[in-house]
Design a protein around this motif. Structure first.
Motif, PDB file in Angstrom:
ATOM      1  N   GLY A 170       0.809  -1.209   0.000  1.00 16.66           N
ATOM      2  CA  GLY A 170       0.000   0.000   0.000  1.00 16.66           C
ATOM      3  C   GLY A 170       0.847   1.265   0.000  1.00 16.66           C
ATOM      4  O   GLY A 170       0.526   2.240  -0.683  1.00 16.66           O
ATOM      5  N   GLY A 171       1.922   1.242   0.767  1.00 18.31           N
ATOM      6  CA  GLY A 171       2.820   2.399   0.804  1.00 18.31           C
ATOM      7  C   GLY A 171       3.429   2.686  -0.557  1.00 18.31           C
ATOM      8  O   GLY A 171       3.494   3.847  -0.995  1.00 18.31           O
ATOM      9  N   ILE A 172       3.855   1.637  -1.257  1.00 17.74           N
ATOM     10  CA  ILE A 172       4.439   1.802  -2.590  1.00 17.74           C
ATOM     11  C   ILE A 172       3.382   2.304  -3.576  1.00 17.74           C
ATOM     12  O   ILE A 172       3.650   3.187  -4.400  1.00 17.74           O
ATOM     13  N   CYS A 173       2.169   1.761  -3.490  1.00 19.85           N
ATOM     14  CA  CYS A 173       1.088   2.209  -4.378  1.00 19.85           C
ATOM     15  C   CYS A 173       0.779   3.689  -4.162  1.00 19.85           C
ATOM     16  O   CYS A 173       0.476   4.415  -5.119  1.00 19.85           O
ATOM     17  N   PHE A 174       0.867   4.146  -2.909  1.00 17.04           N
ATOM     18  CA  PHE A 174       0.615   5.553  -2.605  1.00 17.04           C
ATOM     19  C   PHE A 174       1.655   6.441  -3.302  1.00 17.04           C
ATOM     20  O   PHE A 174       1.326   7.494  -3.872  1.00 17.04           O
ATOM     21  N   VAL A 175       2.905   6.029  -3.262  1.00 15.03           N
ATOM     22  CA  VAL A 175       3.970   6.798  -3.914  1.00 15.03           C
ATOM     23  C   VAL A 175       3.737   6.867  -5.419  1.00 15.03           C
ATOM     24  O   VAL A 175       3.841   7.937  -6.038  1.00 15.03           O
ATOM     25  N   VAL A 176       3.412   5.729  -6.022  1.00 17.92           N
ATOM     26  CA  VAL A 176       3.175   5.689  -7.470  1.00 17.92           C
ATOM     27  C   VAL A 176       1.994   6.578  -7.845  1.00 17.92           C
ATOM     28  O   VAL A 176       2.055   7.361  -8.804  1.00 17.92           O
ATOM     29  N   SER A 177       0.911   6.482  -7.076  1.00 14.08           N
ATOM     30  CA  SER A 177      -0.280   7.295  -7.334  1.00 14.08           C
ATOM     31  C   SER A 177       0.034   8.780  -7.284  1.00 14.08           C
ATOM     32  O   SER A 177      -0.323   9.548  -8.188  1.00 14.08           O
ATOM     33  N   ASP A 178       0.730   9.203  -6.221  1.00 11.50           N
ATOM     34  CA  ASP A 178       1.015  10.627  -6.068  1.00 11.50           C
ATOM     35  C   ASP A 178       2.056  11.116  -7.081  1.00 11.50           C
ATOM     36  O   ASP A 178       2.029  12.287  -7.482  1.00 11.50           O
ATOM     37  N   PHE A 179       2.953  10.240  -7.491  1.00  7.44           N
ATOM     38  CA  PHE A 179       3.931  10.628  -8.524  1.00  7.44           C
ATOM     39  C   PHE A 179       3.207  10.908  -9.845  1.00  7.44           C
ATOM     40  O   PHE A 179       3.474  11.918 -10.516  1.00  7.44           O
ATOM     41  N   ILE A 180       2.278  10.013 -10.205  1.00  7.04           N
ATOM     42  CA  ILE A 180       1.510  10.212 -11.434  1.00  7.04           C
ATOM     43  C   ILE A 180       0.634  11.452 -11.326  1.00  7.04           C
ATOM     44  O   ILE A 180       0.517  12.236 -12.279  1.00  7.04           O
ATOM     45  N   LEU A 181       0.021  11.654 -10.140  1.00  2.00           N
ATOM     46  CA  LEU A 181      -0.823  12.833  -9.929  1.00  2.00           C
ATOM     47  C   LEU A 181      -0.006  14.116 -10.066  1.00  2.00           C
ATOM     48  O   LEU A 181      -0.454  15.087 -10.703  1.00  2.00           O
ATOM     49  N   ALA A 182       1.183  14.125  -9.478  1.00  2.00           N
ATOM     50  CA  ALA A 182       2.039  15.309  -9.567  1.00  2.00           C
ATOM     51  C   ALA A 182       2.441  15.572 -11.012  1.00  2.00           C
ATOM     52  O   ALA A 182       2.454  16.727 -11.467  1.00  2.00           O
ATOM     53  N   ARG A 183       2.757  14.534 -11.737  1.00  2.00           N
ATOM     54  CA  ARG A 183       3.130  14.682 -13.142  1.00  2.00           C
ATOM     55  C   ARG A 183       1.956  15.233 -13.951  1.00  2.00           C
ATOM     56  O   ARG A 183       2.120  16.117 -14.793  1.00  2.00           O
ATOM     57  N   ARG A 184       0.767  14.727 -13.653  1.00  2.00           N
ATOM     58  CA  ARG A 184      -0.430  15.182 -14.359  1.00  2.00           C
ATOM     59  C   ARG A 184      -0.734  16.645 -14.040  1.00  2.00           C
ATOM     60  O   ARG A 184      -1.077  17.427 -14.926  1.00  2.00           O
ATOM     61  N   TYR A 185      -0.610  16.993 -12.761  1.00  2.00           N
ATOM     62  CA  TYR A 185      -0.953  18.344 -12.313  1.00  2.00           C
ATOM     63  C   TYR A 185       0.099  19.371 -12.738  1.00  2.00           C
ATOM     64  O   TYR A 185      -0.245  20.430 -13.272  1.00  2.00           O
ATOM     65  N   LEU A 186       1.357  19.064 -12.521  1.00  2.00           N
ATOM     66  CA  LEU A 186       2.421  20.036 -12.771  1.00  2.00           C
ATOM     67  C   LEU A 186       2.797  20.145 -14.244  1.00  2.00           C
ATOM     68  O   LEU A 186       3.196  21.206 -14.707  1.00  2.00           O
ATOM     69  N   MET A 187       2.678  19.052 -14.968  1.00  2.00           N
ATOM     70  CA  MET A 187       3.068  19.060 -16.374  1.00  2.00           C
ATOM     71  C   MET A 187       1.865  19.087 -17.309  1.00  2.00           C
ATOM     72  O   MET A 187       2.000  18.918 -18.525  1.00  2.00           O
ATOM     73  N   GLU A 188       0.680  19.263 -16.693  1.00  2.00           N
ATOM     74  CA  GLU A 188      -0.567  19.423 -17.455  1.00  2.00           C
ATOM     75  C   GLU A 188      -0.787  18.306 -18.470  1.00  2.00           C
ATOM     76  O   GLU A 188      -1.074  18.545 -19.639  1.00  2.00           O
ATOM     77  N   LYS A 189      -0.649  17.087 -17.988  1.00  2.00           N
ATOM     78  CA  LYS A 189      -0.893  15.928 -18.836  1.00  2.00           C
ATOM     79  C   LYS A 189      -2.403  15.675 -18.896  1.00  2.00           C
ATOM     80  O   LYS A 189      -3.047  15.484 -17.865  1.00  2.00           O
ATOM     81  N   LYS A 190      -2.977  15.678 -20.070  1.00  2.00           N
ATOM     82  CA  LYS A 190      -4.422  15.576 -20.231  1.00  2.00           C
ATOM     83  C   LYS A 190      -4.897  14.172 -20.612  1.00  2.00           C
ATOM     84  O   LYS A 190      -6.098  13.919 -20.650  1.00  2.00           O
ATOM     85  N   PHE A 201      -4.127   3.221  -8.500  1.00  2.00           N
ATOM     86  CA  PHE A 201      -3.062   3.084  -7.508  1.00  2.00           C
ATOM     87  C   PHE A 201      -3.473   3.662  -6.155  1.00  2.00           C
ATOM     88  O   PHE A 201      -3.107   3.108  -5.110  1.00  2.00           O
ATOM     89  N   TYR A 202      -4.236   4.751  -6.155  1.00  2.00           N
ATOM     90  CA  TYR A 202      -4.654   5.352  -4.881  1.00  2.00           C
ATOM     91  C   TYR A 202      -5.605   4.438  -4.124  1.00  2.00           C
ATOM     92  O   TYR A 202      -5.402   4.173  -2.931  1.00  2.00           O
ATOM     93  N   TYR A 203      -6.646   3.952  -4.812  1.00  2.00           N
ATOM     94  CA  TYR A 203      -7.593   3.083  -4.114  1.00  2.00           C
ATOM     95  C   TYR A 203      -6.955   1.752  -3.727  1.00  2.00           C
ATOM     96  O   TYR A 203      -7.293   1.170  -2.694  1.00  2.00           O
ATOM     97  N   SER A 204      -6.013   1.283  -4.536  1.00  2.00           N
ATOM     98  CA  SER A 204      -5.254   0.086  -4.146  1.00  2.00           C
ATOM     99  C   SER A 204      -4.460   0.363  -2.869  1.00  2.00           C
ATOM    100  O   SER A 204      -4.386  -0.487  -1.972  1.00  2.00           O
ATOM    101  N   ALA A 205      -3.889   1.566  -2.789  1.00  2.00           N
ATOM    102  CA  ALA A 205      -3.080   1.942  -1.624  1.00  2.00           C
ATOM    103  C   ALA A 205      -3.899   1.936  -0.341  1.00  2.00           C
ATOM    104  O   ALA A 205      -3.528   1.276   0.646  1.00  2.00           O
ATOM    105  N   VAL A 206      -5.025   2.642  -0.345  1.00  2.00           N
ATOM    106  CA  VAL A 206      -5.809   2.735   0.904  1.00  2.00           C
ATOM    107  C   VAL A 206      -6.423   1.375   1.257  1.00  2.00           C
ATOM    108  O   VAL A 206      -6.547   1.033   2.443  1.00  2.00           O
ATOM    109  N   TYR A 207      -6.787   0.606   0.249  1.00  4.58           N
ATOM    110  CA  TYR A 207      -7.349  -0.727   0.509  1.00  4.58           C
ATOM    111  C   TYR A 207      -6.307  -1.635   1.143  1.00  4.58           C
ATOM    112  O   TYR A 207      -6.571  -2.299   2.163  1.00  4.58           O
ATOM    113  N   LEU A 208      -5.105  -1.660   0.576  1.00  3.35           N
ATOM    114  CA  LEU A 208      -4.046  -2.532   1.094  1.00  3.35           C
ATOM    115  C   LEU A 208      -3.602  -2.106   2.492  1.00  3.35           C
ATOM    116  O   LEU A 208      -3.320  -2.956   3.350  1.00  3.35           O
TER     117      LEU A 208
END
Length: 211
Positions: A170-190, A201-208
């Motif tokens: 779950g901890g690793i999934c949280f990192v992956v989720s937030d990394f993708i979110l940051a990339r999407r938000y900061l680099m405006e990936k649509k 990855f986020y829901y997998s993280a909180v579930y695990l």
């Protein structure tokens, strides 16, 4: 044990359905879709609360508190972004506290934290100047996130129980989720897959983490 498996499967199904509805309605229903976003995370809260109630351990109660904060952050993030970041930061503090009660920091814990944090900084260093008031949270939050994930992996290595292993994943999934979110938000990936990957990855993280 059979009852637990049925409960785990039911929670996973409800989380998947609610998360899918949120993903499909996002940006189309005002803020109504946030109900389903929070509902999905509430499945993890229910699982964690049951475990905390049955074991009455500080570790489990802190995990539950962290997941409640995640559920609140789900909504706050889209209403007032900075408040959502702060809520997620507080959630990671709860997770860190729980893990510190149940494991010991090793050299590899520090090394993993530093490695993941440096990856975050290297990936988004060019974007920091444009963040304004979000610059400080953008530096502090990844440190909490990476520290939590590294300590979760440490907890998994040291305890090797079912919960310890799922906590590490779950901890690793949280990192992956937030990394993708940051990339999407900061680099405006649509691209649509960014949003789907963040939710998976986020829901997998909180579930695990809840198991």
């Amino acid at each position: 044990m059979g009852g637990h498996i049925i409960g785990y499967c039911a929670a996973a199904l409800c989380m998947a359905v609610s998360g899918t509805i949120y993903g499909r309605w996002k940006g189309k229903k005002g803020n109504k879709e946030l109900v389903f976003k929070a509902l999905a995370t509430s499945m993890a809260v229910i699982l964690a609360l049951e475990a905390a109630w049955n074991t009455d351990s500080p570790h489990r109660w802190l995990i539950t508190a962290g997941l409640v904060l995640c559920m609140a952050a789900d909504v706050l993030l889209e209403l007032k972004f900075l408040c959502g970041v702060v809520a997620f930061g507080c959630a990671h503090i709860c997770f860190l506290w729980a893990l510190l009660c149940s494991s010991e920091i090793r050299l590899y814990t520090v090394a993993m934290t530093a490695a993941m944090y440096l990856i975050f900084l290297a990936a988004f260093a060019k974007c920091l100047p444009q963040l304004g008031a979000l610059k400080v949270p953008a530096v502090i939050y990844p440190a909490l996130l990476c520290g939590m994930a590294a300590l979760a992996v440490t907890y998994g290595i040291q305890n090797q129980s079912f919960h310890a292993v799922t906590m590490a994943a779950g901890g690793i999934c949280f990192v992956v989720s937030d990394f993708i979110l940051a990339r999407r938000y900061l680099m405006e990936k649509k691209e649509r897959w960014y949003g789907i990957a963040v939710l998976v990855f986020y829901y997998s993280a909180v579930y695990l983490i809840a198991l």
